[in-house]
Design an enzyme around this catalytic site. Structure first.
Site: not given
Ligand code: PEP
Length: 257
Positions: A9, A11, A95, A97, A169, A175, A215
């Site tokens: 992703n 973003k 997601h 966000e 997630e 992040g 992460s």
């Molecule tokens: C994501 O945005 O779905 C995500 C898992 O981000 P990150 O790997 O940066 O934590």
């Protein structure tokens, strides 16, 4: 046996030139004969350019969002038809966000999810708890409610056609550099599998891939992917680095379950 599915992703990152560079780097370094399913999820405005680069590779294209209405007067939104025309196969729905920064609600996400799968796209439904909810022992309540609400009225035919993927997630791991331990992630994935069985029956539930996101990186990929109910990774930050993302695709190729 569920295929392992690694998705990046991107973003709201990268210029057009940098998206092209990243897709090109991934193509050049893509491991031969990988059994994993792989998708790149760039910004809407870079989809066409990325498609050009990856169209003759095993990598598929995904979008970060979709609107549920048919084409019409919805300024700023993007329809399922528009995505399909660009060769998009996957679409992220819910997601964290979009839930927490942009205020998307479960009823809206349910409409988006159903529009996507009814159009023949595969929805990657993201679910997960905040750190406050985890500390209050509410992870299962929160994730269970997200699944029940977001997956309401999903037709069995769409599931049989493989048009649904779940991504667990935990919001506190996205992040932040904090990763759920493999055991913590597996515990919630097993819970999600149980909820999918309750909603759709065992046969269908056992075919649905559940990715982990938060992460994920090359250093923790193999251990996460080895867990029985972790069927892939949804990767944010580390998907912007060729070496990291390719290492995760390789880990998916090598993991033994
Ligand atoms: C994501 O945005 O779905 C995500 C898992 O981000 P990150 O790997 O940066 O934590």
């Amino acid at each position: 046996m569920r295929k392992l599915f690694i998705a990046g992703n991107w973003k709201m990152n990268l210029t057009l030139a940098k998206s092209v560079d990243l897709a090109t780097g991934l193509k050049q370094n893509f491991p031969a004969a990988t059994s994993a399913q792989v998708a790149l999820i760039p910004a809407f405005v870079h989809l066409a350019a990325v498609r050009q680069i990856i169209q003759d590779t095993p990598m598929a294209l995904g979008a970060q969002d979709v609107y549920f209405e048919k084409p019409g007067a919805f300024t700023g939104e993007v329809s399922t038809e528009m995505l399909k025309e660009l060769g998009v196969k996957y679409v992220l729905v819910g997601h964290s966000e979009r839930r927490h920064i942009l205020g998307e609600t479960d009823p809206l996400l349910n409409k988006k999810l159903r529009a996507a799968i009814n159009a023949g796209l595969t929805a990657i439904l993201c679910v997960g708890e905040t750190i406050e909810q985890r500390k209050a022992n509410r992870t299962e309540v929160v994730v269970g409610e997200q699944l029940t609400r977001d997956l309401a009225q999903v037709p069995n035919e769409a599931l049989d056609a493989g048009h649904l993927v779940i991504a667990y997630e935990p919001v506190w791991a996205i992040g932040t550099g904090l990763t759920a331990t493999p055991a913590q992630a597996q515990e919630v994935h097993a819970f999600i599998r149980g909820e999918l069985r309750r909603l759709f029956g065992s046969d269908r539930a056992d075919r649905i891939q559940i990715q982990y996101g938060g992460s994920a990186k090359k250093a923790n990929a193999a251990e996460l992917l080895a867990q029985p109910d972790i069927d892939g990774l949804l990767v944010g930050g580390a998907s912007l680095i060729v070496e990291e993302f390719i290492a995760m695709v390789r880990a998916a190729k090598e993991v033994k379950k």
